[in-house]
Design an enzyme around this catalytic site. Structure first.
Site, short mmCIF file in Angstrom:
data_model
loop_
_atom_site.label_atom_id
_atom_site.label_comp_id
_atom_site.label_asym_id
_atom_site.label_seq_id
_atom_site.Cartn_x
_atom_site.Cartn_y
_atom_site.Cartn_z
N TYR A 167 0.83 -1.21 0.00
CA TYR A 167 0.00 0.00 0.00
C TYR A 167 0.87 1.26 0.00
O TYR A 167 0.51 2.29 -0.55
CB TYR A 167 -0.96 -0.02 1.19
CG TYR A 167 -2.19 0.82 0.98
CD1 TYR A 167 -3.06 0.57 -0.08
CD2 TYR A 167 -2.51 1.85 1.85
CE1 TYR A 167 -4.20 1.33 -0.27
CE2 TYR A 167 -3.65 2.62 1.68
CZ TYR A 167 -4.49 2.35 0.62
OH TYR A 167 -5.61 3.12 0.42
N LYS A 174 -3.13 8.52 2.75
CA LYS A 174 -4.40 8.35 3.47
C LYS A 174 -4.27 8.78 4.94
O LYS A 174 -5.22 9.30 5.52
CB LYS A 174 -4.86 6.89 3.39
CG LYS A 174 -5.31 6.45 2.01
CD LYS A 174 -6.57 7.18 1.56
CE LYS A 174 -7.13 6.57 0.28
NZ LYS A 174 -8.33 7.28 -0.21
#
Length: 273
Positions: A167, A174
């Protein structure tokens, strides 16, 4: 086990008389579209943004299927484009009551392997610009046409809180997005505008397909979740409906996890039976 294919939209009038903007629909499997469908089913009037002719061809039929009369081109990295988009939105709808922001991007080459070895300065800044700053910019613009208060929602994922394989840059972006959500919530709270993030579990979307090993994240999420089931679109759309509707009064600055309890689990236990 709940499944996305089994989902049917409950209809009602929770959003009757409310108008809002949906950003980030890519196709019928998008989380943004699942949310938009539920809001429309509850009586909301929607406007949509898109980026480029390719996405317009995908988004337009979806928008028309829920009676949306406004489909606006918008490039979140370009101030002139955003100026034009919000001018068109205000001209057509006047005021709005909610915004759903589901916009994120990181270069595919950085969504695999080592975070420190694969991350470049330019790509990192691009990911932060599109995935985090765009929400700050949208919130500032949208607040000007929300005189009666309302709700803003953005989408995040557990990779903001935990180191999720592959990720990488998106997880850092995020994390910044979630922090931005709290600061925006603080600033807009006195105006009666609530600002929250939904942290959905891994779902079958174009975004997930761009992550190395992304499809495996769904199976792992199911196996490690408290409920031993996939994250359902119904659950994510339901959380968004709650936050966008008057049911969401007094909730702001939160990251709401909708992932079948995946986020709160520790070590996987042995199966009983």
């Amino acid at each position: 086990m709940a499944t996305e294919s089994a989902w049917t939209m409950p209809k009602g009038e929770l959003m009757k008389g409310k108008k809002g903007l949906i950003m980030g629909v890519a196709n019928a499997n998008s989380i943004a579209w699942g949310i938009a469908s539920q809001l429309a089913a509850q009586g909301a009037e929607l406007a949509f943004t898109y980026l480029g002719e390719g996405l317009e061809r995908r988004v337009r039929p979806l928008a028309e299927s829920v009676g949306a009369r406004l489909l606006i081109p918008a490039d979140v990295t370009d101030d002139a484009s955003m100026d034009a988009a919000f001018e068109a939105l205000e001209k057509e709808l006047g005021t709005i009551d909610f915004v759903v922001h589901s916009v994120a991007f990181a270069n595919k080459d950085e969504l695999k392997g080592s975070f420190i070895d694969n991350t470049t300065r330019d790509s990192f800044l691009l990911a932060m610009n599109i995935s985090c700053f765009s929400f700050v910019d949208v919130a500032r613009r949208a607040a000007k046409i929300m005189p009666n208060g309302g709700s803003m929602i953005t989408m995040t994922y557990l990779g903001s809180e935990r180191a999720i394989p592959n990720y990488n840059t998106m997880g850092v972006a995020k994390a910044a997005l979630e922090a931005a959500t709290r600061y925006i919530a603080r600033d807009l709270g006195p105006r009666g505008i609530r600002v929250n993030a939904i942290s959905a579990g891994a779902m079958r979307t174009l975004s997930l397909a761009g992550i190395s090993g992304g499809r495996g994240m769904i199976a792992q999420g199911r196996a490690l979740s408290a409920m031993k089931e996939d994250t359902s679109m119904e659950g994510v759309a339901g959380a968004a409906l709650w936050l966008c509707s008057d049911l969401g009064f007094s909730t702001t600055g939160e990251v709401i996890h909708v992932d079948a309890g995946f986020h709160m689990m520790g070590l996987a236990g042995e199966e009983e039976g």
